[in-house]
Design an enzyme around this catalytic site. Structure first.
Site, PDB file in Angstrom:
ATOM      1  N   GLU A   3       1.412  -2.252  -0.213  1.00  0.00           N
ATOM      2  CA  GLU A   3       0.269  -1.392   0.069  1.00  0.00           C
ATOM      3  C   GLU A   3       0.566  -0.413   1.193  1.00  0.00           C
ATOM      4  O   GLU A   3       1.485  -0.598   1.968  1.00  0.00           O
ATOM      5  CB  GLU A   3      -0.957  -2.238   0.430  1.00  0.00           C
ATOM      6  CG  GLU A   3      -0.697  -3.442   1.336  1.00  0.00           C
ATOM      7  CD  GLU A   3      -0.136  -3.123   2.696  1.00  0.00           C
ATOM      8  OE1 GLU A   3      -0.580  -2.119   3.298  1.00  0.00           O
ATOM      9  OE2 GLU A   3       0.743  -3.852   3.173  1.00  0.00           O
ATOM     10  N   GLU A  40       4.049  -2.500   2.735  1.00  0.00           N
ATOM     11  CA  GLU A  40       4.814  -1.789   1.697  1.00  0.00           C
ATOM     12  C   GLU A  40       5.500  -2.737   0.713  1.00  0.00           C
ATOM     13  O   GLU A  40       6.272  -2.289  -0.128  1.00  0.00           O
ATOM     14  CB  GLU A  40       5.879  -0.859   2.287  1.00  0.00           C
ATOM     15  CG  GLU A  40       5.394   0.189   3.242  1.00  0.00           C
ATOM     16  CD  GLU A  40       6.519   1.062   3.779  1.00  0.00           C
ATOM     17  OE1 GLU A  40       7.668   0.952   3.274  1.00  0.00           O
ATOM     18  OE2 GLU A  40       6.268   1.854   4.700  1.00  0.00           O
TER      19      GLU A  40
END
Length: 322
Positions: free
Chosen positions: A147, A289
């Site tokens: 994310e 991420e």
């Protein structure tokens, strides 16, 4: 999410213990191998492919200056992902993991949950269903999710608070690098926001009131990937909060989840404990991420290969314990 079969549990344990090693000598790798075998319902599991799906979203709470970075960084980092320049891109390339960036616009970011719900019930359901469809279509035997969203540690903190009942001072962290003054401000704002609703909340209400679109979609994607029979490799704090919400909505999901790492973000340990999860790595990372999941992917591959390919005492002609 269908429950995993436990029919092979005893055979899996015998197979692992028969390998040319003392019982338990490979530690957590043995537990991961057994979990993968259950998900695939076989004594010879294989993990050949992993796909990392990245979700991004703007957060209305960013207007309260809860992050060390401006909200524009979310969009800029999405461009960086698409250009191949982020840590997630580098780790994915190095480990042979396919990476995709999701474009499923629900709205122009969430609303400011300090004063109103982050999203409507319809938006929450739309994000869940969109994520679920992406998870079902993952086309890999391992699904990892990452994310990006300035303000999303604030969002995840309040979702975790409403799901677990844990005090906010045990959950609020520095996010992308707040100093002491910024951390104190963040805690005050989140305390104000928490008073807006009752506690506890169920998963859908917690996500609707305080979640981010990327977090809601990730929760749906985890459920969808498990429905498709994939092992779900969970990243750090944000992903674990999404997993916590998803397992409340679909309890059988828990058996599909492998937790890649323990984040340095303050509240991650609380969320892992709520999930009864033992992460594979602890590297003081707090980037998100999907980077922690990407670093854990080789451990999963090795765990599956150990059970499928490692010789037994009998097949290798090695004497077992006396």
């Amino acid at each position: 999410v269908p429950p995993v079969s436990r029919a092979l549990d005893e055979a899996i344990r015998r197979a692992i213990d028969s390998k040319t090693k003392p019982p338990g000598a490979l530690g957590v790798v043995e537990a991961v191998a057994a979990q993968i075998a259950r998900v695939q319902n076989t004594l010879t599991p294989e993990l050949r492919s992993c796909r990392l799906t990245l979700f991004a979203g703007d957060h209305g709470i960013a207007a309260e200056s809860v992050s060390a970075y401006p909200q524009a960084v979310t969009r800029q980092m999405v461009a960086n992902f698409l250009a191949g320049g982020a840590a997630a891109n580098v780790f994915a390339r190095t480990n042979g993991v396919e990476l995709q960036v999701v474009s499923r616009r629900i709205a122009a970011g969430t609303r400011n949950f300090a004063v109103e719900p982050a999203m409507t019930a319809e938006q929450c359901e739309t994000a869940l269903r969109a994520g679920e469809a992406l998870g079902v279509a993952v086309a890999a035997d391992t699904a990892a999710f990452g994310e990006m969203g300035i303000g999303n540690t604030s969002s995840a903190t309040l979702v975790a608070h409403k799901l677990t009942g844990t005090a906010l001072d045990s959950l609020v962290g520095r996010g992308a690098g707040l100093d002491d003054a910024g951390l104190s401000r963040k805690q005050g704002i989140l305390e104000q926001a928490a008073r807006r609703t009752a506690a506890p909340l169920d998963a859908r209400d917690a996500l609707r009131e305080y979640g981010g679109f990327e977090m809601v979609m990730m929760a749906g994607a985890m459920m969808g990937a498990a429905r498709a029979g994939a092992v779900v490799l969970v990243d750090g704090f944000i992903a674990s909060v999404a997993a916590l919400a998803a397992t409340e909505m679909a309890p059988p999901l828990r058996d599909y989840l492998v937790f890649g790492h323990r984040s340095a973000e303050h509240g991650h340990g609380v969320v892992l404990a709520a999930l009864d999860a033992r992460p594979l790595l602890e590297l003081d990372m707090r980037l998100g991420e999907g980077t922690g999941a990407l670093l854990a992917w080789p451990v999963l591959k090795c765990a599956a290969a150990m059970l499928s390919e490692m010789a037994s005492f009998e097949s290798a002609g090695v004497s077992g314990p006396v």
